[in-house]
Design a protein around this motif. Structure first.
Motif, PDB file in Angstrom:
ATOM      1  N   ALA A   1       0.514  -1.048   4.423  1.00  0.00           N
ATOM      2  CA  ALA A   1      -0.829   0.025   5.530  1.00  0.00           C
ATOM      3  C   ALA A   1      -1.843  -0.026   5.166  1.00  0.00           C
ATOM      4  CB  ALA A   1      -0.532   1.195   6.345  1.00  0.00           C
ATOM      5  N   ALA A   2      -1.984   0.258   3.801  1.00  0.00           N
ATOM      6  CA  ALA A   2      -3.350  -0.031   2.824  1.00  0.00           C
ATOM      7  C   ALA A   2      -3.767  -0.903   2.002  1.00  0.00           C
ATOM      8  CB  ALA A   2      -2.460   0.700   1.100  1.00  0.00           C
ATOM      9  N   PHE A   3      -2.395  -2.124   2.374  1.00  0.00           N
ATOM     10  CA  PHE A   3      -3.310  -3.355   2.187  1.00  0.00           C
ATOM     11  C   PHE A   3      -3.633  -4.503   3.597  1.00  0.00           C
ATOM     12  CE2 PHE A   3       0.009  -5.067  -1.150  1.00  0.00           C
ATOM     13  CZ  PHE A   3      -0.816  -4.167  -2.040  1.00  0.00           C
ATOM     14  N   THR A   4      -3.865  -3.985   4.409  1.00  0.00           N
ATOM     15  CA  THR A   4      -3.588  -4.119   5.936  1.00  0.00           C
ATOM     16  C   THR A   4      -5.031  -2.955   6.297  1.00  0.00           C
ATOM     17  OG1 THR A   4      -1.546  -4.061   7.090  1.00  0.00           O
ATOM     18  CG2 THR A   4      -3.601  -3.512   8.435  1.00  0.00           C
ATOM     19  N   VAL A   5      -4.893  -2.271   6.355  1.00  0.00           N
ATOM     20  CA  VAL A   5      -6.268  -1.470   6.469  1.00  0.00           C
ATOM     21  C   VAL A   5      -7.794  -2.096   4.903  1.00  0.00           C
ATOM     22  CG1 VAL A   5      -8.221   0.912   5.967  1.00  0.00           C
ATOM     23  CG2 VAL A   5      -5.759   0.504   7.188  1.00  0.00           C
ATOM     24  N   ALA A   6      -7.551  -2.566   3.797  1.00  0.00           N
ATOM     25  CA  ALA A   6      -8.403  -2.567   2.617  1.00  0.00           C
ATOM     26  C   ALA A   6      -9.131  -3.835   3.285  1.00  0.00           C
ATOM     27  CB  ALA A   6      -8.486  -1.679   1.090  1.00  0.00           C
ATOM     28  N   GLY A   7      -7.564  -4.649   3.691  1.00  0.00           N
ATOM     29  CA  GLY A   7      -8.224  -6.322   3.434  1.00  0.00           C
ATOM     30  C   GLY A   7      -8.872  -6.304   4.819  1.00  0.00           C
TER      31      GLY A   7
ATOM     32  N   ARG B   1      -4.518   2.907  -4.813  1.00  0.00           N
ATOM     33  CA  ARG B   1      -3.213   4.068  -4.600  1.00  0.00           C
ATOM     34  C   ARG B   1      -3.979   5.127  -3.640  1.00  0.00           C
ATOM     35  NH1 ARG B   1      -3.123   2.758 -10.367  1.00  0.00           N
ATOM     36  NH2 ARG B   1      -5.046   3.482 -10.784  1.00  0.00           N
ATOM     37  N   LYS B   2      -5.591   5.253  -3.427  1.00  0.00           N
ATOM     38  CA  LYS B   2      -6.332   6.510  -2.953  1.00  0.00           C
ATOM     39  C   LYS B   2      -5.680   6.107  -1.677  1.00  0.00           C
ATOM     40  CE  LYS B   2      -9.586   7.967  -6.276  1.00  0.00           C
ATOM     41  NZ  LYS B   2     -11.107   8.087  -6.851  1.00  0.00           N
ATOM     42  N   PHE B   3      -6.459   5.116  -0.963  1.00  0.00           N
ATOM     43  CA  PHE B   3      -5.498   4.469  -0.084  1.00  0.00           C
ATOM     44  C   PHE B   3      -4.119   4.956   1.063  1.00  0.00           C
ATOM     45  CE2 PHE B   3      -9.216   1.316   1.661  1.00  0.00           C
ATOM     46  CZ  PHE B   3     -10.156   2.354   2.347  1.00  0.00           C
ATOM     47  N   ARG B   4      -3.207   4.651  -0.376  1.00  0.00           N
ATOM     48  CA  ARG B   4      -2.026   5.234  -0.538  1.00  0.00           C
ATOM     49  C   ARG B   4      -1.478   6.692  -0.504  1.00  0.00           C
ATOM     50  NH1 ARG B   4       2.296   1.519  -3.430  1.00  0.00           N
ATOM     51  NH2 ARG B   4       0.496  -1.020  -3.345  1.00  0.00           N
ATOM     52  N   ARG B   5      -2.321   7.329  -0.781  1.00  0.00           N
ATOM     53  CA  ARG B   5      -2.165   8.407  -1.520  1.00  0.00           C
ATOM     54  C   ARG B   5      -2.295   9.498  -0.010  1.00  0.00           C
ATOM     55  NH1 ARG B   5      -3.002   7.868  -6.951  1.00  0.00           N
ATOM     56  NH2 ARG B   5      -5.022   9.117  -6.392  1.00  0.00           N
ATOM     57  N   LEU B   6      -3.814   9.140   0.704  1.00  0.00           N
ATOM     58  CA  LEU B   6      -3.941   9.432   1.910  1.00  0.00           C
ATOM     59  C   LEU B   6      -3.321   9.084   3.607  1.00  0.00           C
ATOM     60  CD1 LEU B   6      -8.056   8.147   2.089  1.00  0.00           C
ATOM     61  CD2 LEU B   6      -6.984  10.281   2.040  1.00  0.00           C
ATOM     62  N   ILE B   7      -2.632   8.138   2.829  1.00  0.00           N
ATOM     63  CA  ILE B   7      -1.518   7.853   4.485  1.00  0.00           C
ATOM     64  C   ILE B   7      -0.790   8.501   3.760  1.00  0.00           C
ATOM     65  CG2 ILE B   7      -0.251   5.578   5.459  1.00  0.00           C
ATOM     66  CD1 ILE B   7      -3.167   3.428   4.403  1.00  0.00           C
ATOM     67  N   GLU B   8       0.324   8.530   3.066  1.00  0.00           N
ATOM     68  CA  GLU B   8       1.122   9.239   3.180  1.00  0.00           C
ATOM     69  C   GLU B   8       1.172  11.096   2.582  1.00  0.00           C
ATOM     70  OE1 GLU B   8       1.392   8.380  -1.732  1.00  0.00           O
ATOM     71  OE2 GLU B   8       3.044   6.178  -0.975  1.00  0.00           O
ATOM     72  N   ARG B   9      -0.160  10.905   2.943  1.00  0.00           N
ATOM     73  CA  ARG B   9      -0.133  12.467   3.353  1.00  0.00           C
ATOM     74  C   ARG B   9      -0.105  13.450   4.784  1.00  0.00           C
ATOM     75  NH1 ARG B   9      -6.088  13.700  -0.077  1.00  0.00           N
ATOM     76  NH2 ARG B   9      -5.667  15.049   2.555  1.00  0.00           N
ATOM     77  N   GLY B  10      -0.848  11.445   4.976  1.00  0.00           N
ATOM     78  CA  GLY B  10      -1.021  12.061   7.009  1.00  0.00           C
ATOM     79  C   GLY B  10       0.270  11.795   7.453  1.00  0.00           C
ATOM     80  N   ILE B  11       1.146  11.151   7.382  1.00  0.00           N
ATOM     81  CA  ILE B  11       2.675  10.462   7.424  1.00  0.00           C
ATOM     82  C   ILE B  11       3.700  12.185   6.901  1.00  0.00           C
ATOM     83  CG2 ILE B  11       4.760   9.910   7.272  1.00  0.00           C
ATOM     84  CD1 ILE B  11       3.489   7.318   6.570  1.00  0.00           C
ATOM     85  N   GLU B  12       3.506  12.467   6.146  1.00  0.00           N
ATOM     86  CA  GLU B  12       3.717  14.037   6.109  1.00  0.00           C
ATOM     87  C   GLU B  12       3.523  15.267   6.690  1.00  0.00           C
ATOM     88  OE1 GLU B  12       3.209  15.268   1.719  1.00  0.00           O
ATOM     89  OE2 GLU B  12       4.429  12.950   0.885  1.00  0.00           O
ATOM     90  N   GLU B  13       1.479  15.213   7.227  1.00  0.00           N
ATOM     91  CA  GLU B  13       1.581  16.415   8.078  1.00  0.00           C
ATOM     92  C   GLU B  13       1.395  15.976   9.088  1.00  0.00           C
ATOM     93  OE1 GLU B  13      -2.737  16.737   6.831  1.00  0.00           O
ATOM     94  OE2 GLU B  13      -3.273  15.736   8.309  1.00  0.00           O
ATOM     95  N   GLY B  14       1.854  14.906   9.322  1.00  0.00           N
ATOM     96  CA  GLY B  14       1.978  14.368  11.106  1.00  0.00           C
ATOM     97  C   GLY B  14       0.561  13.620  11.717  1.00  0.00           C
ATOM     98  N   SER B  15      -0.540  13.502  11.073  1.00  0.00           N
ATOM     99  CA  SER B  15      -1.689  13.378  12.040  1.00  0.00           C
ATOM    100  C   SER B  15      -2.042  11.627  11.828  1.00  0.00           C
ATOM    101  CB  SER B  15      -3.226  14.223  10.882  1.00  0.00           C
ATOM    102  OG  SER B  15      -3.213  13.086   9.601  1.00  0.00           O
ATOM    103  N   ILE B  16      -0.556  11.033  11.437  1.00  0.00           N
ATOM    104  CA  ILE B  16      -0.756   9.640  11.332  1.00  0.00           C
ATOM    105  C   ILE B  16       0.355   9.298  11.204  1.00  0.00           C
ATOM    106  CG2 ILE B  16      -0.972   7.272   9.132  1.00  0.00           C
ATOM    107  CD1 ILE B  16      -2.813   8.794   7.402  1.00  0.00           C
ATOM    108  N   ALA B  17       1.039   8.401  11.930  1.00  0.00           N
ATOM    109  CA  ALA B  17       2.263   7.876  12.259  1.00  0.00           C
ATOM    110  C   ALA B  17       3.467   7.500  11.315  1.00  0.00           C
ATOM    111  CB  ALA B  17       1.991   6.202  13.137  1.00  0.00           C
ATOM    112  N   PRO B  18       4.559   7.188  11.788  1.00  0.00           N
ATOM    113  CA  PRO B  18       5.426   6.535  10.153  1.00  0.00           C
ATOM    114  C   PRO B  18       4.830   5.251   9.979  1.00  0.00           C
ATOM    115  CG  PRO B  18       6.248   8.219  12.080  1.00  0.00           C
ATOM    116  CD  PRO B  18       5.321   8.009  12.388  1.00  0.00           C
ATOM    117  N   CYS B  19       4.936   4.780   9.265  1.00  0.00           N
ATOM    118  CA  CYS B  19       5.048   3.019   8.393  1.00  0.00           C
ATOM    119  C   CYS B  19       4.923   3.455   7.024  1.00  0.00           C
ATOM    120  CB  CYS B  19       3.285   3.063   8.748  1.00  0.00           C
ATOM    121  SG  CYS B  19       1.979   4.222   8.068  1.00  0.00           S
ATOM    122  N   ASP B  20       4.937   1.655   5.997  1.00  0.00           N
ATOM    123  CA  ASP B  20       4.491   2.096   5.469  1.00  0.00           C
ATOM    124  C   ASP B  20       3.546   2.210   4.404  1.00  0.00           C
ATOM    125  OD1 ASP B  20       4.715   0.649   2.545  1.00  0.00           O
ATOM    126  OD2 ASP B  20       6.589  -1.589   3.230  1.00  0.00           O
TER     127      ASP B  20
END
Length: 218
Positions: A167-173, A144-163
């Motif tokens: 993304a969280a599963f890929t990074v953690a894995g 959940r913490k990875f997902r929230r970080l990625i969602e926040r980054g997408i919202e602010e524009g610092s992370i490219a749009p993605c699922d």
């Protein structure tokens, strides 16, 4: 006579005894985690752990009830370390992208440590269903913490749009898998490995930006 009455007691205070006991218990757990990582859970006996600590097997029972409790505690500690990785870097200046990078680095370094490595190399599968449920709730918290970080980054524009879920599963894995092949006496330090893996995850292998389907644009 008075001097002998005023002399320091050879028995430690209760708080000191508790601190010493906890330190020895952690030593038992850390030694066990290292043995599990090297030989596997089923191939490691309490006798093996006792020999590594230079104590007798009955001494181990003073700190833990059985081998299953040892594994549960090792994995729990490792998961809590991973879960707290985001707490250690949150609140700093910079974008969410920068925060994600810092969390990823902390995560990668933890899985090269004894308890973090035990989470990946052994995990909760040998434990009872009740114990597995407890540990899996910690895993969900990390996800959940990875997902929230990625969602926040997408919202602010610092992370490219993605699922965010993928993304969280890929990074953690990908970062977790470091624990499978990492060798402390290898040519690269944990810090160097973390940096290279994170760079690949965030920037990819291609020279140009991806077209979205994994292939470089034509």
């Amino acid at each position: 006579m008075q001097d002998s009455l005023d002399s320091e007691s050879p028995w430690k205070a209760s708080a000191d005894r508790q601190t010493e006991r906890e330190a020895k218990r952690v030593a038992v757990l850390r030694t066990a985690a290292r043995a599990f990582n090297e030989m596997g859970y089923h191939n490691t006996s309490l006798d093996d752990i006792a020999r590594r600590l230079n104590v007798t097997k009955p001494t181990i029972y003073y700190y833990v009830r059985n081998k299953e409790e040892i594994l549960f505690e090792c994995v729990r500690i490792g998961l809590e370390m991973l879960d707290e990785a985001s707490n250690d870097v949150s609140g700093h200046d910079g974008s969410t992208y920068d925060e994600l990078i810092a969390v990823m680095r902390k995560y990668a370094e933890i899985v090269t440590m004894d308890f973090g490595m035990c989470v990946i190399r052994v995990g909760e599968e040998p434990l009872t269903e009740e114990s597995r449920r407890t540990l899996r709730s910690l895993k969900r918290s990390i996800d959940r913490k990875f997902r929230r970080l990625i969602e926040r980054g997408i919202e602010e524009g610092s992370i490219a749009p993605c699922d965010p879920k993928i993304a969280a599963f890929t990074v953690a894995g990908a970062l977790s898998w470091i624990a499978r092949w990492y060798q402390p006496n290898g040519g690269l330090s944990a810090h160097d490995i973390a940096g290279q893996c994170i760079d690949l995850l965030m920037n990819g292998l291609g020279k140009a930006a991806s077209s979205g389907d994994g292939r470089p644009p034509t």
